[in-house]
Design a protein around this motif. Structure first.
Motif, mmCIF file in Angstrom:
data_model
loop_
_atom_site.group_PDB
_atom_site.id
_atom_site.type_symbol
_atom_site.label_atom_id
_atom_site.label_comp_id
_atom_site.label_asym_id
_atom_site.label_seq_id
_atom_site.Cartn_x
_atom_site.Cartn_y
_atom_site.Cartn_z
ATOM 1 N N CYS A 1 -2.843 5.210 -2.808
ATOM 2 C CA CYS A 1 -4.350 6.333 -2.062
ATOM 3 C C CYS A 1 -3.603 7.605 -2.393
ATOM 4 O O CYS A 1 -2.490 7.930 -2.462
ATOM 5 N N MET B 1 0.751 -1.258 -0.063
ATOM 6 C CA MET B 1 0.108 0.134 -0.050
ATOM 7 C C MET B 1 0.625 1.177 -0.030
ATOM 8 O O MET B 1 1.726 1.372 0.595
ATOM 9 N N GLU C 1 -6.343 1.155 5.987
ATOM 10 C CA GLU C 1 -5.219 0.470 6.548
ATOM 11 C C GLU C 1 -5.956 -0.623 7.545
ATOM 12 O O GLU C 1 -5.524 -1.725 7.429
ATOM 13 N N LEU D 1 -2.157 -1.119 -3.977
ATOM 14 C CA LEU D 1 -3.324 -0.322 -3.589
ATOM 15 C C LEU D 1 -2.577 1.337 -3.607
ATOM 16 O O LEU D 1 -1.642 1.279 -2.584
ATOM 17 N N ARG E 1 2.476 -0.430 4.476
ATOM 18 C CA ARG E 1 2.097 0.870 4.005
ATOM 19 C C ARG E 1 3.170 1.699 3.934
ATOM 20 O O ARG E 1 3.769 1.996 4.914
#
Length: 480
Positions: free
Chosen positions: A238, A24, A50, A236, A62
């Protein structure tokens, strides 16, 4: 879990390159000023995402960048460098500015219960990685030199515009802020990978490169940082919706051209927080910060609660009235939780039933408003207080509103004795002064044998869903 994917423009089942593992990446702040609460809405929603993934059993890595070089005021590839702008404003060095506002950002995150990512990488720390990527893009014909700078050649792509379902206003961020035409570009969508001394002679941070002394463009840093810490396949990515173009569009272009294969499968964009005059922006002058909310007496978590009441793909309108309503609702929720009494056994069947519902609701495109509703459903459930407290604590692993901790403080406050003229009369409840006053008035009426008035107050409270129990030396009450 199903998430809306900005790249495919539809809600899809969330899948990862490595089963059970989520790579992420979240675009971090440009640390030239304080973050305003509009910026922080994105980080709150990314934090909930998350937390939900971890709650659902995924192993999450992340990564977040800190932009301390290369982000220009146009959000494209022209205009004044934001970091240099901040340094000039405060008469400090760029690195002093970066450290101060990086620390301020993470302090805001702490107050909002936003978890620090596993990896936080300042852009200035990976210059060699960017040079390596740019060098290959030049070698393979995806980049060219012009006017002393290195540009990505967008004409080499079969498809450049990826996020074409966003509003025209969102896609035109760079244009709105006064982008000037760059005569060095071969195509209008080309963007700078590396600036040399041919631009911004007063740029504070410069490094040697094969193309001359200079500094990287904004877009290349996220590709380089993600590839280093997330690997070649990103699950992913963001960011705020205003990053979709040109920033994320350019990340995809350069990353996939460098790697030779698809890079990121899922894109998660949080929409704007607007005030009544339109989109929040630091360029307006005065802007709303977490510190300002605190100065006005608001708990920062009331703002988090405000954000969770709305879906991340909807524009959220901020006003003081709206925040007041959210703060009042948050306080009432804490009061209700404070009225629960721990101590009995947990009903495992009920726990499992409500947890499954919460997973399903939150797993439907991160529906945080339904996640908050799930807490209220638990409070109304036909089950014991211990089970309710266990479920609320479980859900709060995702919502992160400090529900049990703050409710415990309210429970302790509510247990304090209330003094009357004839001695001590202890009232325990959920910490609501108005209810406490009515319970005390009922006691005073009974003391002078005005039982009709005492019964009237009892019935009034019962109509409000409040049950009173007389105990030795006082009374306790709870909402039912």
């Amino acid at each position: 879990m199903f998430l809306y994917n900005s790249a495919t423009h539809k809600k899809e089942e969330f899948k990862t390159h490595t089963p059970g593992r989520v790579e992420m990446y979240t675009c971090g702040p440009t640390v030239y000023h304080f973050a305003h609460i509009g910026n922080l809405r994105s980080y709150i929603m990314e934090d909930v995402l998350e937390r939900y993934l971890r709650y659902a059993g995924y192993d999450v890595n992340r990564v977040m960048n800190i932009t301390d070089v290369g982000h220009l005021s146009s959000d494209a590839d022209t205009g004044e460098d934001k970091m240099l702008k901040g340094a000039k404003r405060e008469n400090k060095s760029v690195m002093d500015i970066a450290k101060f506002y990086t620390d301020a950002f993470f302090e805001d995150c702490r107050k909002l219960n936003i978890k620090r990512p596993d990896v936080v990488q300042p852009a200035t720390g990976l210059i060699g990685d960017y040079i390596k990527i740019i060098s290959r893009l030049v070698e393979t014909g995806y980049a060219y030199l012009a006017g002393g700078n290195v540009y990505f050649d967008s004409s080499k792509l079969s498809r450049y515009y990826v996020f074409n379902d966003h509003d025209e206003e969102d896609l035109a961020v760079g244009v709105r802020e006064g982008v000037e035409e760059d005569s060095n570009k071969r195509n209008k969508n080309d963007f700078v990978l590396w600036f040399t001394k041919s631009k911004f002679e007063d740029q504070a941070l410069k490094w040697d490169s094969p193309w001359g002394v200079g500094y990287p463009g904004w877009h290349i840093e996220c590709s380089g940082i993600s590839m280093k810490y997330n690997g070649e396949y990103l699950d992913l990515h963001c960011g705020g919706v205003d990053n979709a173009f040109p920033h994320h569009t350019n990340e995809i272009a350069q990353s996939e051209s460098y790697l030779g294969h698809p890079w990121c499968t899922q894109w998660f964009h949080v929409h704007h927080l607007n005030d009544l005059s339109g989109k929040m922006s630091k360029s307006k002058g005065e802007f709303l910060t977490v510190s300002l909310l605190e100065e006005k007496g608001y708990d920062p978590l009331a703002y988090r609660y405000f954000c969770l009441q709305s879906h991340y793909r909807k524009t959220l309108v901020f006003s003081w009235e709206n925040l007041d309503n959210a703060a009042a609702a948050y306080a009432k929720l804490l009061n209700r939780i404070a009225g629960l009494k721990p101590g009995e056994d947990v009903d495992q069947a009920a726990f499992d039933e409500y947890r499954a519902k919460f997973l399903q609701q939150m797993g439907n495109d991160l529906n945080t408003s339904m996640g908050v509703t799930a807490v209220f459903d638990v409070l109304k459930a036909k089950t014991g207080d211990a089970t309710k407290l266990a479920l609320i604590g479980d859900f709060d692993q995702v919502l992160s509103l400090s529900l049990l901790e703050k409710a415990a403080l309210k429970r302790a406050e509510a247990a304090r004795a209330v003094q009357t003229g004839s001695g001590e009369y202890a009232i325990t409840g959920e910490g609501d002064p108005e209810v406490d006053a009515k319970v005390l008035a009922r006691y005073e009426a009974k003391k002078v044998k005005n039982f009709a008035e005492a019964d009237r107050i009892r019935d009034e409270l019962r109509a409000e869903g409040i049950e009173i129990t007389d105990v030795k030396g006082g009374a306790s009450w709870r909402r039912v």
